[in-house]
Design a protein around this motif. Structure first.
Motif, short mmCIF file in Angstrom:
data_model
loop_
_atom_site.label_atom_id
_atom_site.label_comp_id
_atom_site.label_asym_id
_atom_site.label_seq_id
_atom_site.Cartn_x
_atom_site.Cartn_y
_atom_site.Cartn_z
N ALA A 19 -61.24 46.64 -48.81
CA ALA A 19 -61.06 45.58 -47.56
C ALA A 19 -61.67 44.28 -47.53
N TYR A 20 -62.97 44.41 -47.82
CA TYR A 20 -63.75 43.10 -47.90
C TYR A 20 -62.97 42.20 -49.03
N ASP A 21 -62.49 42.35 -50.09
CA ASP A 21 -61.89 41.69 -51.00
C ASP A 21 -60.46 40.92 -50.25
N VAL A 22 -59.69 42.19 -49.62
CA VAL A 22 -58.51 41.77 -49.10
C VAL A 22 -58.72 40.57 -47.99
N ALA A 23 -59.86 40.68 -47.05
CA ALA A 23 -60.29 39.80 -46.12
C ALA A 23 -60.58 38.68 -46.55
N ARG A 45 -66.72 38.23 -41.89
CA ARG A 45 -67.79 38.99 -42.40
C ARG A 45 -69.03 38.75 -41.55
N SER A 46 -69.28 37.88 -40.94
CA SER A 46 -70.21 37.98 -39.75
C SER A 46 -70.04 38.67 -38.44
N VAL A 47 -68.86 39.07 -38.25
CA VAL A 47 -68.51 40.11 -37.09
C VAL A 47 -69.07 41.52 -37.70
N PRO A 65 -61.56 47.16 -39.65
CA PRO A 65 -60.96 46.30 -38.54
C PRO A 65 -61.64 45.05 -38.11
N ALA A 66 -62.80 44.72 -38.10
CA ALA A 66 -63.63 43.91 -37.82
C ALA A 66 -63.31 42.72 -38.98
N LEU A 67 -63.31 43.19 -40.21
CA LEU A 67 -62.99 42.24 -41.26
C LEU A 67 -61.56 41.83 -41.22
N CYS A 129 -62.98 47.35 -28.51
CA CYS A 129 -63.87 46.45 -27.41
C CYS A 129 -65.24 46.04 -28.14
N LEU A 130 -65.93 47.12 -28.84
CA LEU A 130 -67.17 46.70 -29.41
C LEU A 130 -66.74 45.54 -30.46
N ILE A 131 -65.83 45.71 -31.27
CA ILE A 131 -65.66 44.91 -32.34
C ILE A 131 -65.11 43.38 -31.90
N LYS A 132 -64.57 43.42 -30.67
CA LYS A 132 -64.09 42.24 -29.99
C LYS A 132 -65.50 41.71 -29.27
#
Length: 198
Positions: A19-23, A45-47, A65-67, A129-132
């Motif tokens: 997922a990191y690579d995809v983002a 990444r920072s999120v 989902p954050a990424l 909500c937490l991700i946002k």
């Protein structure tokens, strides 16, 4: 990034690295940058890092989902509904698509666009909500005076004050510790912007 998450299962480690690579590659397409000039990938990444370092999150169903929270609106290949779900599963796919803002042209006013968006966020669980909240904390902390006028920063603060209390209350209902921390951190970020613009 990954050194902060020791002890993940091999399956979770593999999926998070993918997922990191995809983002990274998704936002690297056409050299996407933010208003301040930094690579857009650094924002997502920072999120994820805020979720790890500030909120103690280790669940890949929140971190991925954050990424991905900007992928559906910023990239062509992942904009197509169902692709993230097909590759990463229903939970990650649905959260990523809820977090991506819908097309503004489908709404008659900015207010209707924002109301629809934040209503989606609030009705899809405390994790969304937490991700946002983590996303907004980073945005508030990275507003550059060269690219964000004082007026624009003021409007963003008002938007945060208007829409985020409900989201924080949803987090608090499920997890009081995370809800308290979310409230403290977002108001710290708001106050920092206000102090800069005094």
């Amino acid at each position: 990034f990954f050194k902060r998450l020791p002890g993940l299962s091999p399956e979770d480690q593999f999926l998070l690295e993918f997922a990191y690579d995809v983002a990274k590659e998704g936002h690297g397409y056409m050299n996407q940058v933010r208003d301040g000039g930094e690579r857009h990938f650094e924002h997502v990444r920072s999120v994820a890092l805020i979720l790890i370092d500030v909120f103690g999150i280790r669940d890949i169903n929140i971190l991925i989902p954050a990424l991905f929270h900007d992928l559906p609106e910023d990239t062509y290949i992942w904009k197509v509904p169902g692709r993230i779900t097909h590759v990463f599963g229903k939970v990650i796919g649905s959260r990523a698509h809820v977090l991506a803002k819908p097309d503004k042209t489908k709404f008659s006013t900015k207010e209707k666009h924002l109301f629809f968006y934040f209503d989606q966020v609030k009705t899809n669980g405390w994790e969304v909500c937490l991700i946002k909240v983590a996303d907004r904390i980073h945005n508030l902390g990275s507003m550059d005076s060269g690219s964000w006028s004082t007026e624009k920063q003021h409007g963003y603060v008002l938007e945060t004050e208007r829409y985020f209390l409900d989201a924080i209350n949803i987090i608090y209902t499920s997890n009081k510790e995370l809800g308290d921390k979310a409230r403290v951190k977002i108001f710290e970020a708001i106050n920092n912007v206000k102090q800069k613009n005094k």
